[in-house]
Motif scaffolding. Sequence first.
Motif, mmCIF file in Angstrom:
data_model
loop_
_atom_site.group_PDB
_atom_site.id
_atom_site.type_symbol
_atom_site.label_atom_id
_atom_site.label_comp_id
_atom_site.label_asym_id
_atom_site.label_seq_id
_atom_site.Cartn_x
_atom_site.Cartn_y
_atom_site.Cartn_z
ATOM 1 N N VAL A 80 0.839 -1.202 0.000
ATOM 2 C CA VAL A 80 0.000 0.000 0.000
ATOM 3 C C VAL A 80 0.878 1.259 0.000
ATOM 4 C CG1 VAL A 80 -1.764 1.261 1.293
ATOM 5 C CG2 VAL A 80 -1.916 -1.221 1.077
ATOM 6 N N THR A 81 1.955 1.249 0.796
ATOM 7 C CA THR A 81 2.837 2.430 0.860
ATOM 8 C C THR A 81 3.519 2.680 -0.478
ATOM 9 O OG1 THR A 81 3.267 1.901 3.157
ATOM 10 C CG2 THR A 81 4.787 3.443 2.136
ATOM 11 N N ASN A 82 4.009 1.618 -1.116
ATOM 12 C CA ASN A 82 4.775 1.808 -2.353
ATOM 13 C C ASN A 82 3.897 1.950 -3.588
ATOM 14 O OD1 ASN A 82 7.932 1.350 -2.021
ATOM 15 N ND2 ASN A 82 6.830 0.168 -0.469
ATOM 16 N N PHE A 83 2.766 1.232 -3.610
ATOM 17 C CA PHE A 83 1.995 1.180 -4.854
ATOM 18 C C PHE A 83 0.530 1.620 -4.695
ATOM 19 C CE2 PHE A 83 5.253 -2.306 -5.306
ATOM 20 C CZ PHE A 83 6.089 -1.585 -6.145
ATOM 21 N N GLY A 84 0.127 1.965 -3.439
ATOM 22 C CA GLY A 84 -1.177 2.598 -3.223
ATOM 23 C C GLY A 84 -2.381 1.670 -3.145
ATOM 24 N N GLN A 85 -2.194 0.371 -3.393
ATOM 25 C CA GLN A 85 -3.356 -0.527 -3.375
ATOM 26 C C GLN A 85 -2.915 -1.987 -3.327
ATOM 27 O OE1 GLN A 85 -4.285 0.980 -7.371
ATOM 28 N NE2 GLN A 85 -4.658 -1.155 -7.989
ATOM 29 N N LEU A 86 -3.891 -2.883 -3.204
ATOM 30 C CA LEU A 86 -3.625 -4.324 -3.309
ATOM 31 C C LEU A 86 -4.741 -4.951 -4.150
ATOM 32 C CD1 LEU A 86 -1.935 -6.840 -2.172
ATOM 33 C CD2 LEU A 86 -3.908 -7.176 -0.681
ATOM 34 N N ASP A 87 -4.357 -5.772 -5.122
ATOM 35 C CA ASP A 87 -5.350 -6.452 -5.969
ATOM 36 C C ASP A 87 -5.251 -7.976 -5.893
ATOM 37 O OD1 ASP A 87 -6.373 -4.005 -7.544
ATOM 38 O OD2 ASP A 87 -4.198 -3.870 -7.733
ATOM 39 N N SER A 124 -4.025 -14.781 3.646
ATOM 40 C CA SER A 124 -5.405 -14.628 3.148
ATOM 41 C C SER A 124 -6.173 -13.650 4.021
ATOM 42 C CB SER A 124 -6.124 -15.983 3.156
ATOM 43 O OG SER A 124 -5.418 -16.898 2.355
ATOM 44 N N LYS A 125 -5.993 -13.757 5.343
ATOM 45 C CA LYS A 125 -6.718 -12.874 6.278
ATOM 46 C C LYS A 125 -6.346 -11.418 6.008
ATOM 47 C CE LYS A 125 -7.014 -11.740 11.163
ATOM 48 N NZ LYS A 125 -6.419 -11.960 12.475
ATOM 49 N N SER A 126 -5.061 -11.193 5.830
ATOM 50 C CA SER A 126 -4.567 -9.846 5.589
ATOM 51 C C SER A 126 -5.169 -9.285 4.283
ATOM 52 C CB SER A 126 -3.038 -9.932 5.525
ATOM 53 O OG SER A 126 -2.484 -8.759 5.114
ATOM 54 N N ALA A 127 -5.143 -10.099 3.217
ATOM 55 C CA ALA A 127 -5.697 -9.656 1.934
ATOM 56 C C ALA A 127 -7.207 -9.442 2.042
ATOM 57 C CB ALA A 127 -5.385 -10.696 0.855
ATOM 58 N N LEU A 128 -7.909 -10.369 2.700
ATOM 59 C CA LEU A 128 -9.372 -10.253 2.811
ATOM 60 C C LEU A 128 -9.764 -8.968 3.525
ATOM 61 C CD1 LEU A 128 -10.260 -13.948 3.742
ATOM 62 C CD2 LEU A 128 -10.979 -12.747 1.662
ATOM 63 N N ASN A 129 -9.053 -8.639 4.618
ATOM 64 C CA ASN A 129 -9.378 -7.405 5.348
ATOM 65 C C ASN A 129 -9.192 -6.184 4.466
ATOM 66 O OD1 ASN A 129 -10.320 -7.688 8.148
ATOM 67 N ND2 ASN A 129 -8.557 -9.050 8.275
ATOM 68 N N TYR A 130 -8.102 -6.185 3.681
ATOM 69 C CA TYR A 130 -7.875 -5.045 2.781
ATOM 70 C C TYR A 130 -9.002 -4.975 1.742
ATOM 71 C CZ TYR A 130 -6.011 -1.824 -0.589
ATOM 72 O OH TYR A 130 -5.887 -0.751 -1.435
ATOM 73 N N PHE A 131 -9.299 -6.125 1.114
ATOM 74 C CA PHE A 131 -10.317 -6.139 0.058
ATOM 75 C C PHE A 131 -11.682 -5.669 0.611
ATOM 76 C CE2 PHE A 131 -7.874 -9.913 -2.045
ATOM 77 C CZ PHE A 131 -6.973 -9.022 -2.598
ATOM 78 N N GLY A 138 -11.009 -8.486 -4.995
ATOM 79 C CA GLY A 138 -9.623 -8.974 -5.061
ATOM 80 C C GLY A 138 -9.537 -10.455 -5.371
ATOM 81 N N ASN A 139 -8.300 -10.899 -5.413
ATOM 82 C CA ASN A 139 -8.007 -12.245 -5.889
ATOM 83 C C ASN A 139 -6.930 -12.858 -4.978
ATOM 84 O OD1 ASN A 139 -7.328 -14.407 -7.608
ATOM 85 N ND2 ASN A 139 -7.832 -13.178 -9.424
ATOM 86 N N ILE A 140 -7.164 -14.092 -4.550
ATOM 87 C CA ILE A 140 -6.171 -14.810 -3.720
ATOM 88 C C ILE A 140 -5.837 -16.128 -4.427
ATOM 89 C CG2 ILE A 140 -5.762 -15.984 -1.503
ATOM 90 C CD1 ILE A 140 -7.703 -13.946 -0.218
#
Length: 261
Positions: A80-87, A124-131, A138-140
């Motif tokens: 998030v800091t370097n690229f502003g998002q997570l997909d 997965s938990k980390s990605a799910l919370n962000y999504f 998003g996609n896992i």
Amino acid sequence: MYQDLKGKVAVITGGSKGIGQAIALRLAKEDMNLVFNYNSDAKGAERAVEKIRNNGGNAVAVHADVSEEADVKKLLDTAVTNFGQLDLWINNAGMENQVPTHKMSLADWKKVLNVNLTGTFLGSKSALNYFLDHKVKGNIINMSSVHEQIPWPTFAHYAASKGGSKLFTETIALEYAKRGIRVNAIAPGAINTPINAKKFKDPKQLKDTTDLIPMNRIGKPSEVAAAAAWLASSESSYVTGETIFIDGGMTLYPSFEEGKG
Ligand code: NAD
């Protein structure tokens, strides 16, 4: 090339070598921005980042142990800091060691389960919370193994971790499908990576392995990476909760070849 991947952001655990690095290189060719962790080899990770940048991609490597929740959070924060998002989040980091089950120490068991299964849960938990927080469809992708299906004596902890990963993948795919989040797995067979380097250097062990593969050869990391790119892209938009086997037919019961049995 998958045009929809351009500019998107992925975290790939264990992206500094083997299958993870092949996925990183492939996704860099798709013009994605990448964050991957290294566990012990900082120099190897820097070389991998350089390779990606030389291919026109963008990547940051971070030290992180996937079995530690604070480290996994660091991976998300770096994206998030370097690229502003997570997909996209790819739980690829994994390990194995061979030991007969009656001699397996609890420490051995815990180590493999912590990296392969708990690491997949934490990522997965980390990605799910962000999504969910950012309303991202998003996609896992979880890196499983043919040993989510084929029993593997003397690797009981590894097989248990991948069997667990199968139902974890299916369960969260079902849990979050209505939110537009897709979760899939890839199950490689025998792939030429550092995890297998010693085994495949020995001609007898190499033959023992290729004899189990109808296509009669070891797979390339790029062949696994191709499946990851497809699963990451919108070309697979109606696929969730699936495991794609990339195994040269290893799961086809080759002992029944030519009508035996
Ligand atoms: P590899 O040993 O080349 O790479 C494993 C990666 O995981 C490395 O980058 C390592 O740093 C990372 N890792 C290990 N422990 C970690 C930890 N605690 N925290 C963070 N990172 C950690 O192995 P590979 O063959 O590239 O395997 C990648 C994945 O594919 C694994 O999940 C493995 O189980 C799976 N797999 C591999 C094969 C194969 O034949 N190579 C077959 C089936 C499944």
